[in-house]
Scaffold this motif. Structure first.
Motif, short mmCIF file in Angstrom:
data_model
loop_
_atom_site.label_atom_id
_atom_site.label_comp_id
_atom_site.label_asym_id
_atom_site.label_seq_id
_atom_site.Cartn_x
_atom_site.Cartn_y
_atom_site.Cartn_z
N GLU A 110 0.81 -1.20 0.00
CA GLU A 110 0.00 0.00 0.00
C GLU A 110 0.85 1.26 0.00
O GLU A 110 0.41 2.31 -0.44
CB GLU A 110 -0.91 0.00 1.24
N GLY A 111 2.05 1.19 0.52
CA GLY A 111 2.92 2.35 0.56
C GLY A 111 2.72 3.16 1.82
O GLY A 111 2.04 2.75 2.77
N GLY A 112 3.35 4.31 1.82
CA GLY A 112 3.31 5.19 2.99
C GLY A 112 4.56 6.05 3.01
O GLY A 112 5.19 6.28 1.98
N MET A 113 4.91 6.53 4.19
CA MET A 113 6.08 7.38 4.32
C MET A 113 7.32 6.52 4.59
O MET A 113 7.32 5.67 5.47
CB MET A 113 5.89 8.39 5.45
N VAL A 114 8.37 6.78 3.81
CA VAL A 114 9.61 6.02 3.95
C VAL A 114 10.30 6.44 5.25
O VAL A 114 10.53 7.63 5.50
CB VAL A 114 10.56 6.28 2.76
N SER A 115 10.61 5.44 6.07
CA SER A 115 11.26 5.74 7.35
C SER A 115 12.77 5.56 7.27
O SER A 115 13.51 6.33 7.89
CB SER A 115 10.69 4.83 8.46
N ARG A 116 13.26 4.60 6.51
CA ARG A 116 14.70 4.37 6.39
C ARG A 116 15.04 3.86 4.99
O ARG A 116 14.26 3.12 4.39
CB ARG A 116 15.18 3.34 7.41
N VAL A 117 16.20 4.27 4.50
CA VAL A 117 16.79 3.72 3.27
C VAL A 117 18.12 3.11 3.67
O VAL A 117 18.99 3.80 4.23
CB VAL A 117 16.98 4.80 2.19
N THR A 171 12.48 0.83 4.31
CA THR A 171 11.30 0.50 5.12
C THR A 171 10.33 1.67 5.10
O THR A 171 10.74 2.84 4.98
CB THR A 171 11.69 0.19 6.57
N ILE A 172 9.04 1.33 5.23
CA ILE A 172 7.97 2.32 5.25
C ILE A 172 7.33 2.30 6.63
O ILE A 172 7.18 1.22 7.25
CB ILE A 172 6.93 2.02 4.16
N ASP A 173 6.96 3.46 7.13
CA ASP A 173 6.35 3.57 8.47
C ASP A 173 5.14 2.64 8.57
O ASP A 173 4.29 2.59 7.67
CB ASP A 173 5.92 5.02 8.72
N ARG A 174 5.08 1.89 9.69
CA ARG A 174 4.03 0.89 9.87
C ARG A 174 3.32 1.02 11.21
O ARG A 174 2.79 0.03 11.72
CB ARG A 174 4.65 -0.50 9.74
N PRO A 230 14.45 9.09 2.87
CA PRO A 230 13.59 9.05 4.07
C PRO A 230 12.66 10.26 4.12
O PRO A 230 13.04 11.39 3.78
CB PRO A 230 14.60 9.08 5.23
N GLY A 231 11.42 10.02 4.54
CA GLY A 231 10.41 11.07 4.60
C GLY A 231 9.58 11.16 3.33
O GLY A 231 8.54 11.83 3.33
N GLN A 232 10.00 10.51 2.28
CA GLN A 232 9.24 10.56 1.02
C GLN A 232 8.03 9.65 1.13
O GLN A 232 8.10 8.55 1.67
CB GLN A 232 10.16 10.11 -0.12
N VAL A 233 6.89 10.10 0.64
CA VAL A 233 5.67 9.30 0.62
C VAL A 233 5.61 8.55 -0.71
O VAL A 233 5.66 9.17 -1.77
CB VAL A 233 4.42 10.17 0.81
N VAL A 234 5.52 7.24 -0.62
CA VAL A 234 5.53 6.41 -1.82
C VAL A 234 4.30 5.51 -1.83
O VAL A 234 3.66 5.27 -0.81
CB VAL A 234 6.81 5.55 -1.88
N SER A 235 4.00 5.03 -3.03
CA SER A 235 2.89 4.10 -3.22
C SER A 235 3.21 3.22 -4.42
O SER A 235 4.28 3.33 -5.02
CB SER A 235 1.58 4.86 -3.44
N SER A 236 2.25 2.38 -4.77
CA SER A 236 2.48 1.49 -5.92
C SER A 236 2.60 2.26 -7.23
O SER A 236 3.11 1.74 -8.22
CB SER A 236 1.34 0.47 -6.02
N GLY A 237 2.16 3.52 -7.24
CA GLY A 237 2.27 4.34 -8.44
C GLY A 237 3.49 5.24 -8.46
O GLY A 237 3.61 6.10 -9.34
N SER A 238 4.39 5.06 -7.50
CA SER A 238 5.57 5.92 -7.41
C SER A 238 6.66 5.56 -8.39
O SER A 238 7.65 6.29 -8.51
CB SER A 238 6.13 5.88 -5.98
#
Length: 393
Positions: free
Chosen positions: A101-108, A124-127, A220-228
């Motif tokens: 589903e995606g979300g905000m990236v917490s760590r690269v 990783t994405i914030d969960r 980090p901090g970037q909001v991603v999804s399946s359309g990113s």
């Protein structure tokens, strides 16, 4: 009228007119020019005789023929080499994006150029929300299991009383159905928790295969999804290749497995590659196709870079001549042969691969001819010469 004086034979003084003095000066210049021309011609004759090994001026006419060095090339194994250019790329490039589903990236966790293993977490994405949902579903499982235990206990008591006639068979059937329903709710709750955990795990962006990270397009901090789109690009196993463009003529007979020496632009190092795939189609606009040359990993091989390659298409038996023996004019390439009666003959030829030891002749010679090695520019067809085989006195 102007006059000038000169000494006569008897030491007398004679007056000359200006016109007569000019005529005498012109005659002197003319005589000097004739003498110089004769000297140059004589020097050229001496050089010609010295170059062709001719005899002295007092030699017999049969010995005055120019001596030319000839070679009988025979047949030699010549590698058919194709020189090509192309672009370096990953042999199997793997784009990696968001599968869930995606979300905000917490760590690269990786950088370009880093090697990773299969399944390794790249980002990783914030969960936080998903963690709470999982806890709720786990609690629902506990509730469903408690209901199922209670339903099983009631069913056990009913079965012990039905034989004494205190409970009817219908009551036992109802309690059995209640127990089965409670067990089913437990399974539904467990399945919901498993689905939620799987969704949560997909918030970890993982490497699909072991390989090298080529690019990173997320922070980090970037909001991603399946359309990113693509967040990482990887080279499977670190394997590289050269996408070489060849003409349809060269491509038609190129075998898979042919060896090649690949030199990236900006370095003098060459890497050994091999043709692992030949394009089955030809671009109708350029009349070219793609040959893919597999290369081992090396830091000097950078995808997207430019490189040249020399592909050994195969080995053929052909005459091999020194470059000095092959001449060309408006009619094409040719050589001079010494034929019957030591007469010079012109023979048109088709040249092939140019090697460090000479030029391969693809047509026009069979290797048994006596080919003039050098000084062909001083010869004319039909001229009689004295051939001297190269390497012999």
């Amino acid at each position: 009228m102007n006059y000038e004086t000169r000494l006569t034979a008897n030491q007398g003084v004679e007056l000359l007119s200006e016109e007569e003095a000019a005529r005498q000066a012109r005659r002197r210049r003319l005589m000097i020019g004739v003498v110089a021309l004769i000297a140059v011609a004589f020097a050229g004759l001496l050089a010609y005789r010295a170059f062709f090994g001719g005899a002295g001026t007092d030699a017999a006419p049969s010995q005055a023929m120019p001596v030319v060095t000839v070679i009988q090339p025979g047949q030699q194994a010549v590698d058919h080499v194709i020189s090509v250019t192309g672009t370096l790329a990953a042999r199997r490039e793997m784009p990696v994006g968001v599968a869930g589903e995606g979300g905000m990236v917490s760590r690269v966790l990786v950088e370009p150029g880093q090697w990773v293993s299969a399944g390794q977490v790249l980002a990783t994405i914030d969960r936080s929300v998903q963690v709470q949902t999982n806890a709720q579903l786990a609690a629902q499982i506990n509730v469903a299991r408690a209901d199922a235990r209670l339903a099983q206990s009631e069913l056990d008591r009913a079965q012990s009383l039905v034989s004494r006639g205190f409970i009817s068979k219908a009551d036992v059937d109802r309690r059995t159905a209640t127990r089965d329903s409670a067990v089913a709710r437990v399974r539904v709750a467990e399945a919901s928790l498993g689905e939620s955990r799987a969704r949560t795990d997909r918030l970890d962006i993982r490497a699909p295969e072991a390989g090298m990270v080529l690019t990173r397009n997320v922070e980090p901090g970037q909001v991603v999804s399946s359309g990113s789109g693509v967040l990482f690009r990887m080279a499977k196993g670190g394997e590289m290749e050269l996408l070489a463009r060849l003409s349809e003529t060269d491509l038609s007979g190129l075998p898979v497995g042919a060896q090649a020496a690949v030199t990236p632009v900006g370095t003098d190092r060459s890497f050994t590659g091999r043709v692992w795939q030949v394009s089955p189609v030809i671009d109708p606009a350029t009349r070219q196709g793609i040959a893919r040359l597999a290369l081992p990993y090396d830091p000097a091989i950078r995808p997207g870079g430019f490189a040249t390659a020399r592909i050994v298409r195969g080995t053929q038996q052909q005459p091999l001549l020194p470059e000095s023996a092959v001449l060309s004019d408006e009619k094409g390439n040719f050589v001079y042969l010494v034929g019957k009666g030591n007469k010079v003959e012109r023979r048109p030829v088709t040249t092939g691969t140019v090697t460090a030891t000479g030029i391969a002749i693809t047509s026009g010679l069979n290797g048994t001819e006596k080919v003039v090695m050098r000084a062909g520019g001083f010869l004319n067809p039909g001229e009689t010469v004295k051939p001297a085989l190269a390497g012999k006195n």
